[in-house]
Design an enzyme around this catalytic site. Structure first.
Site, PDB file in Angstrom:
ATOM      1  N   SER A 146      36.215  39.558  27.451  1.00  0.00           N
ATOM      2  CA  SER A 146      36.695  38.800  28.491  1.00  0.00           C
ATOM      3  C   SER A 146      37.662  39.897  29.110  1.00  0.00           C
ATOM      4  CB  SER A 146      37.559  37.713  28.111  1.00  0.00           C
ATOM      5  OG  SER A 146      38.209  36.964  29.247  1.00  0.00           O
ATOM      6  N   TYR A 159      44.285  32.770  23.419  1.00  0.00           N
ATOM      7  CA  TYR A 159      43.041  33.015  23.924  1.00  0.00           C
ATOM      8  C   TYR A 159      43.016  34.594  24.031  1.00  0.00           C
ATOM      9  CZ  TYR A 159      38.716  33.316  26.755  1.00  0.00           C
ATOM     10  OH  TYR A 159      37.403  33.739  27.173  1.00  0.00           O
TER      11      TYR A 159
END
Length: 255
Positions: A146, A159
């Site tokens: 990501s 996250y």
């Protein structure tokens, strides 16, 4: 015109968390380039719908229901795929989750769930598949990282930690397994229109900020991830290893 370097004819790809969103888009893309695909998820109904969608389009698709956070279930599922469907040539570790909360109030159970879903699943599935690939001296593993592997935003620190771990686990897999003929790389998506991001998509203030912050000036569409996946899954990337390719409209390149 044929481009054999990018052909996936005769290959079998397992994509975890592929009943919707990025995983399904990647499964469709690989299937369109000749691969047979294994659709994975815990929700049988969603997996069956996604598999039927692909088969109705003329692609070769199989369903595999297992929980990527359960090591025993992963090992059993990989053994079944290898024995009943075929040798896994390509693994895409896509399964993941998000949970937003201020870090000082972040619930412990969600922290542990994020670690299991976003990191342990990559280790469990990657290790289980690699054990077969190592025997064959070939294989492709693509982890989904990501932009949060490199950046942070308020309310998603855990996250961000998990995606940073995926980045470095990719490098570690390369360091240990490249000598056996495996290529392990990662794709790091920016902000894409997916169910995981629906709350942000529906927030006009966030969407406006994102469009201004991203040099390309817009959200990404999941189909725009397919090209990099084809490259990393094919012979075209035979000497590419341990790399993270950011597909983010330039957001990590610009302040």
């Amino acid at each position: 015109m044929s481009y054999p370097l990018f052909s996936l004819d005769g290959r079998l790809a397992l994509i975890t968390g592929s009943s919707q969103g990025i995983g399904l888009a990647l499964a469709e893309g690989l299937a369109a380039h000749g691969a047979a695909v294994v659709i994975n998820g815990r929700d049988r109904a969603k997996v069956d719908i996604a598999t039927a969608k692909l088969t109705s389009s003329g692609y070769r698709a199989h369903a595999s229901y297992f929980d990527v956070t359960d090591l025993a279930a992963v090992k059993q599922a990989i053994e079944r795929i290898e024995s009943d469907i075929g040798a896994i040539d390509i693994l895409i570790n896509n399964a993941g989750m998000q949970f937003r909360a201020p870090l000082e109030d972040f619930p412990e159970d969600k922290w542990l769930q994020l670690l299991q879903t976003n990191v342990s699943s990559v280790f469990y599935t990657g290790q289980s598949v690699a054990q077969y690939m190592i025997r064959r001296r070939r294989g492709k593993i693509i982890n989904i990282a990501s932009v949060q592997s490199e950046l942070a935003r308020p309310s998603i620190a855990p996250y961000t930690a998990t995606k940073g771990a995926v980045r470095n686990l990719t490098r570690g897999m390369c360091t240990d397994w490249a000598k056996y003929g495996l290529q392990i790389n990662a794709i790091a998506p920016g902000y894409f229109k997916t169910p995981l991001n629906q709350a942000l998509i529906d927030n006009p203030d966030f969407s406006s900020w994102l469009e201004k912050r991203t040099p390309a000036g817009r959200w990404g569409n999941v189909e725009e991830l397919v090209g990099a996946a084809i490259f990393l899954a094919s012979d075209a990337s035979s000497f590419v290893n341990g790399q993270v390719i950011h597909i983010d409209g330039g957001i990590t390149a610009s302040l």
